[in-house]
Design a protein around this motif. Structure first.
Motif, mmCIF file in Angstrom:
data_model
loop_
_atom_site.group_PDB
_atom_site.id
_atom_site.type_symbol
_atom_site.label_atom_id
_atom_site.label_comp_id
_atom_site.label_asym_id
_atom_site.label_seq_id
_atom_site.Cartn_x
_atom_site.Cartn_y
_atom_site.Cartn_z
ATOM 1 N N PRO A 28 0.797 -1.226 0.000
ATOM 2 C CA PRO A 28 0.000 0.000 0.000
ATOM 3 C C PRO A 28 0.832 1.278 0.000
ATOM 4 O O PRO A 28 0.351 2.333 -0.399
ATOM 5 C CB PRO A 28 -0.828 -0.126 1.290
ATOM 6 N N ALA A 29 2.089 1.188 0.425
ATOM 7 C CA ALA A 29 2.940 2.384 0.444
ATOM 8 C C ALA A 29 3.275 2.837 -0.972
ATOM 9 O O ALA A 29 3.271 4.030 -1.268
ATOM 10 C CB ALA A 29 4.218 2.107 1.235
ATOM 11 N N THR A 30 3.520 1.906 -1.859
ATOM 12 C CA THR A 30 3.846 2.232 -3.242
ATOM 13 C C THR A 30 2.654 2.047 -4.172
ATOM 14 O O THR A 30 2.735 2.451 -5.338
ATOM 15 C CB THR A 30 5.005 1.342 -3.749
ATOM 16 N N ASP A 31 1.600 1.440 -3.666
ATOM 17 C CA ASP A 31 0.400 1.118 -4.451
ATOM 18 C C ASP A 31 0.774 0.276 -5.665
ATOM 19 O O ASP A 31 0.314 0.512 -6.780
ATOM 20 C CB ASP A 31 -0.331 2.392 -4.883
ATOM 21 N N GLY A 46 4.676 -5.168 -9.980
ATOM 22 C CA GLY A 46 5.024 -3.831 -10.435
ATOM 23 C C GLY A 46 3.848 -3.069 -11.011
ATOM 24 O O GLY A 46 3.897 -1.835 -11.129
ATOM 25 N N ASP A 47 2.761 -3.784 -11.369
ATOM 26 C CA ASP A 47 1.571 -3.102 -11.869
ATOM 27 C C ASP A 47 0.884 -2.355 -10.722
ATOM 28 O O ASP A 47 1.031 -2.705 -9.547
ATOM 29 C CB ASP A 47 0.586 -4.110 -12.461
ATOM 30 N N ALA A 92 -0.288 -0.360 8.048
ATOM 31 C CA ALA A 92 -0.547 -1.321 6.982
ATOM 32 C C ALA A 92 0.720 -1.514 6.160
ATOM 33 O O ALA A 92 1.197 -0.582 5.503
ATOM 34 C CB ALA A 92 -1.677 -0.834 6.098
ATOM 35 N N ALA A 93 1.270 -2.731 6.224
ATOM 36 C CA ALA A 93 2.504 -3.017 5.504
ATOM 37 C C ALA A 93 2.234 -3.668 4.156
ATOM 38 O O ALA A 93 2.852 -3.306 3.144
ATOM 39 C CB ALA A 93 3.408 -3.920 6.349
#
Length: 207
Positions: A28-31, A46-47, A92-93
């Motif tokens: 969730p940090a990079t979505d 990566g998507d 949330a990790a």
């Protein structure tokens, strides 16, 4: 907690539900999608995760969402569940999503429903002379109504029951007497005696 540590969970879920589900691990940090097993949707690591949709879902458990519906580009419908994995600080990790393709299950449901549902009445040519089915239905209904097993029916009950079977035409059928005697737990001679009495008394037609 790392993607490598969570990977066995994703692989196990995908193996259990294969080939009907994909399992996706999101960051969730990079979505972004970190890992994906059995990629029904065609996505790759990566998507974009597009996890914003989870914010709009209501749930009694803030870390578990679903099942909720999703649709693949080819029209297949999914049932999805998402679980939030938190670090020691409660942040949330990662998010696990399990997307189950409902196509096979819905097809099986339709097939079973069509197979089980009668499509027409009983063929008259096959069942019009099935007096044994009529015998069973009348006797079963009678003992249910009386609340006692056949062997505990009184003489008056047996006379009454024989009258109903006679009115239904069962006893006029060839070789029916032995079957009726067995069903009523009585000898043939007793049956004829009871039947003689039954034919002297009026009986309502069976329902």
């Amino acid at each position: 907690m790392t993607p490598e540590q969570l990977a066995p969970i994703g692989a196990a879920l995908a193996r259990l539900l294969s080939p009907h589900a994909e399992v996706v691990l999101h960051d969730p940090a990079t979505d972004e999608i970190v890992a994906i097993w059995n990629p029904l949707s065609g996505r790759e690591p990566g998507d974009p995760s597009l996890l914003g949709e989870l914010d709009e879902l209501s749930t009694t458990d803030p870390d578990v969402y679903g099942p909720y519906p999703k649709v693949l580009p080819d029209g297949r419908r999914l049932s999805s569940v998402s679980a939030v994995m938190r670090d020691k600080d409660g942040k949330a990790a990662y998010v696990f999503c399990v997307n189950v393709d409902r196509t096979a299950f819905e097809g099986a449901s339709r097939l079973l429903a069509a197979f089980a549902a009668p499509t027409a009445g009983q063929p008259r040519v096959l069942f019009e002379h099935d007096w044994s089915e009529t015998l069973n239905e009348i006797v079963a209904g009678y003992v249910r109504e009386r609340g006692v097993p056949v062997e505990r029916l009184s003489r008056e009950d047996r006379v009454d029951l024989l009258g109903k079977l006679d009115a239904a035409g069962v006893l006029s059928q060839r070789r029916s007497v032995p079957a009726v005697a067995r069903a009523l737990r009585m000898s043939r001679s007793a049956l004829y005696q009871h039947l003689g009495q039954a034919r002297k008394e009026p009986h309502a037609d069976p329902a």
